[in-house]
Write an enzyme that holds these catalytic residues in place. Structure first.
Site, PDB file in Angstrom:
ATOM      1  N   CYS A 115       0.771  -1.240  -0.133  1.00 40.22           N
ATOM      2  CA  CYS A 115       0.148   0.083  -0.106  1.00 40.22           C
ATOM      3  C   CYS A 115       0.890   1.214   0.083  1.00 40.22           C
ATOM      4  CB  CYS A 115      -0.964  -0.015   1.291  1.00 40.22           C
ATOM      5  SG  CYS A 115      -2.455   1.187   1.245  1.00 40.22           S
ATOM      6  N   HIS A 116       0.734   2.089   1.025  1.00 37.91           N
ATOM      7  CA  HIS A 116       1.384   3.358   1.132  1.00 37.91           C
ATOM      8  C   HIS A 116       2.816   3.147   1.621  1.00 37.91           C
ATOM      9  CE1 HIS A 116      -2.614   5.237   0.783  1.00 37.91           C
ATOM     10  NE2 HIS A 116      -2.134   6.256   0.377  1.00 37.91           N
TER      11      HIS A 116
END
Length: 183
Positions: A115-116
């Site tokens: 993800c991030h």
């Protein structure tokens, strides 16, 4: 000789900030590692507990096993970078954390980011020429860092595994374990 035999450990660093970690992106890989016989180690900037979140809502806290200052990528067979928007955004401002990631990649340790967490790889300047994925809003960051962003559940590029989001955790965890097994 596998990396775990070279390093003499089956320990895997899980690097996080003090808060903002997407809980499922911490606990999912953690459980998969434990079930496969690996020892996950929570590494953070400070001692104490880290605060995880379920999206924007505070969730559980987890005890820090060791600080970044007291750890080295050489101490671990691999590195896991959980996401959550606030987690890597805070962690990428920590020079020691960025250095830890850069050293792990330079030492050819298995590294997995979801993800991030791709922001840590962007900040460490280790994406040039690599094919990766992440949360879709970060594709410009990846491209600006010299990487090739693709919209796939999981991407493996050499010793690097990346995934887009919590829904990808089963594939991410399997790829992480395969990467570690490959030494």
């Amino acid at each position: 000789m596998s990396i775990q035999e070279q390093s003499g450990t089956r320990r895997v660093a899980v690097l996080v900030a003090m808060e903002g970690i997407e809980q499922v992106e911490l606990t999912g890989p953690w459980k998969a590692l434990e079930e496969a016989g690996w020892e996950p180690v929570l590494v953070a900037p400070e001692t104490g507990e880290v605060q995880a979140f379920d999206h924007l809502d505070a969730a559980d806290t987890f005890p820090v096993d060791t600080t970044i200052a007291d750890a080295s990528p050489e101490d671990f067979a691999g590195l896991v970078l959980p996401g959550g928007v606030a987690n890597p955004d805070a962690l990428r401002l920590d020079a020691a954390a960025v250095g830890f990631v850069r050293e792990a990649v330079a030492a050819d340790r298995p590294v997995a980011a979801i993800c991030h967490a791709i922001w840590m790889l962007v900040e460490a300047d280790v994406l040039r020429g690599r094919r990766v994925t992440s949360w879709p809003s970060l594709q410009t960051d990846v491209r600006n860092a010299g990487g090739t962003w693709v919209d796939e559940e999981v991407v493996r590029d050499g010793r690097l595994v990346t995934s887009r989001k919590p829904d990808d955790l089963p594939a991410f965890n399997a790829a992480l374990l395969d990467l570690l097994a490959d030494g």
